[in-house]
Design a protein around this motif. Sequence first.
Motif, PDB file in Angstrom:
ATOM      1  N   UNK A   1       0.732  -1.482  -0.040  1.00 11.32           N
ATOM      2  CA  UNK A   1       0.284   0.049  -0.026  1.00 11.32           C
ATOM      3  C   UNK A   1       0.831   1.222   0.075  1.00 11.32           C
ATOM      4  N   UNK A   2       2.036   1.471   0.685  1.00 12.06           N
ATOM      5  CA  UNK A   2       2.767   2.360   0.797  1.00 12.06           C
ATOM      6  C   UNK A   2       3.280   2.722  -0.760  1.00 12.06           C
ATOM      7  N   UNK A   3       3.867   1.787  -1.360  1.00  7.11           N
ATOM      8  CA  UNK A   3       4.577   1.959  -2.709  1.00  7.11           C
ATOM      9  C   UNK A   3       3.331   2.265  -3.544  1.00  7.11           C
ATOM     10  N   UNK A   4       2.146   1.751  -3.527  1.00  4.63           N
ATOM     11  CA  UNK A   4       1.068   2.129  -4.520  1.00  4.63           C
ATOM     12  C   UNK A   4       0.810   3.615  -4.123  1.00  4.63           C
ATOM     13  N   UNK A   5       0.746   4.003  -2.975  1.00  2.67           N
ATOM     14  CA  UNK A   5       0.397   5.339  -2.658  1.00  2.67           C
ATOM     15  C   UNK A   5       1.545   6.336  -3.260  1.00  2.67           C
ATOM     16  N   UNK A   6       2.787   5.873  -3.084  1.00  2.00           N
ATOM     17  CA  UNK A   6       3.830   6.726  -3.577  1.00  2.00           C
ATOM     18  C   UNK A   6       3.680   6.736  -4.885  1.00  2.00           C
ATOM     19  N   UNK A   7       3.511   5.820  -5.764  1.00  2.00           N
ATOM     20  CA  UNK A   7       3.213   5.768  -7.083  1.00  2.00           C
ATOM     21  C   UNK A   7       2.165   6.770  -7.674  1.00  2.00           C
ATOM     22  N   UNK A   8       1.110   6.534  -6.855  1.00  2.00           N
ATOM     23  CA  UNK A   8      -0.147   7.288  -7.476  1.00  2.00           C
ATOM     24  C   UNK A   8      -0.249   8.591  -6.993  1.00  2.00           C
ATOM     25  N   UNK A   9       0.533   9.005  -5.840  1.00  2.00           N
ATOM     26  CA  UNK A   9       0.666  10.329  -5.135  1.00  2.00           C
ATOM     27  C   UNK A   9      -0.522  10.633  -4.179  1.00  2.00           C
ATOM     28  N   UNK A  10      -1.340   9.817  -4.076  1.00  2.00           N
ATOM     29  CA  UNK A  10      -2.471   9.985  -2.995  1.00  2.00           C
ATOM     30  C   UNK A  10      -2.491   8.760  -2.006  1.00  2.00           C
ATOM     31  N   UNK A  11      -3.232   9.306  -0.778  1.00  2.00           N
ATOM     32  CA  UNK A  11      -3.353   8.032   0.171  1.00  2.00           C
ATOM     33  C   UNK A  11      -4.070   6.977  -0.461  1.00  2.00           C
ATOM     34  N   UNK A  12      -3.423   5.624   0.064  1.00  2.00           N
ATOM     35  CA  UNK A  12      -4.193   4.306  -0.159  1.00  2.00           C
ATOM     36  C   UNK A  12      -4.412   3.860   1.063  1.00  2.00           C
ATOM     37  N   UNK A  13      -5.688   3.487   1.310  1.00  4.43           N
ATOM     38  CA  UNK A  13      -6.260   2.794   2.498  1.00  4.43           C
ATOM     39  C   UNK A  13      -6.748   1.499   2.403  1.00  4.43           C
ATOM     40  N   UNK A  14      -6.242   0.428   3.188  1.00  4.14           N
ATOM     41  CA  UNK A  14      -6.594  -0.902   3.169  1.00  4.14           C
ATOM     42  C   UNK A  14      -7.977  -1.020   3.883  1.00  4.14           C
ATOM     43  N   UNK A  15      -8.930  -1.621   3.434  1.00  2.00           N
ATOM     44  CA  UNK A  15     -10.112  -1.564   4.165  1.00  2.00           C
ATOM     45  C   UNK A  15     -10.763  -2.999   4.203  1.00  2.00           C
ATOM     46  N   UNK A  16     -11.766  -3.487   5.284  1.00  2.00           N
ATOM     47  CA  UNK A  16     -12.592  -4.496   5.124  1.00  2.00           C
ATOM     48  C   UNK A  16     -13.683  -3.938   5.652  1.00  2.00           C
TER      49      UNK A  16
END
Length: 172
Positions: free
Chosen positions: A127-142
């Motif tokens: 999730x951290x790498x994806x957030x860095x790549x996209x430039x926006x927060x990425x939040x894992x959820x259930x």
Amino acid sequence: MKIGLIGNPNVGKSTIFNALTGMHQHTGNWPGKTVEKTSGYRIYNGVKYEIDDLPGTYSLMAHSKEEEVTRDYVYFDNYDALIIVCDACSLERNLNLVMQVLEVNRKVVVVINLIDEAKKKGIVIDYNSLSNYLGVPVIPTIARKKKGINDILDNLNNISNNLKLLFQILIQ
């Protein structure tokens, strides 16, 4: 603060919506289930949120009435931020919509839902790498267990605070 909730069909948007607003919006797994937006409200850390649950879409290039509602909202509505819900088990397909939206607006929180199902399938997401790549927060959820909901709200609060700071700078 007005927030749009978008994503592909069947990724858990309505479940996220219910968790964010405390409403009990009916969920469904068939095309055309939601053909217009539904609005709910939440106050979190002193900020009042109007959250609009929009019909599922695979793309901003609308091919149906429900996709037109979502496309028009993204391009023309007066919102403050977007939450894009993705299915952790089909992330590659879902990222097409994320990339299209990021071309239009960067005030986005990407939510990766169904992480428990992905784990069962052996899918690992950084999730951290994806957030860095996209430039926006990425939040894992259930979403059905309300796991990650406060993280979504915290990131929306950050966007709200940034908008307040920008407004203060502009009026000086």
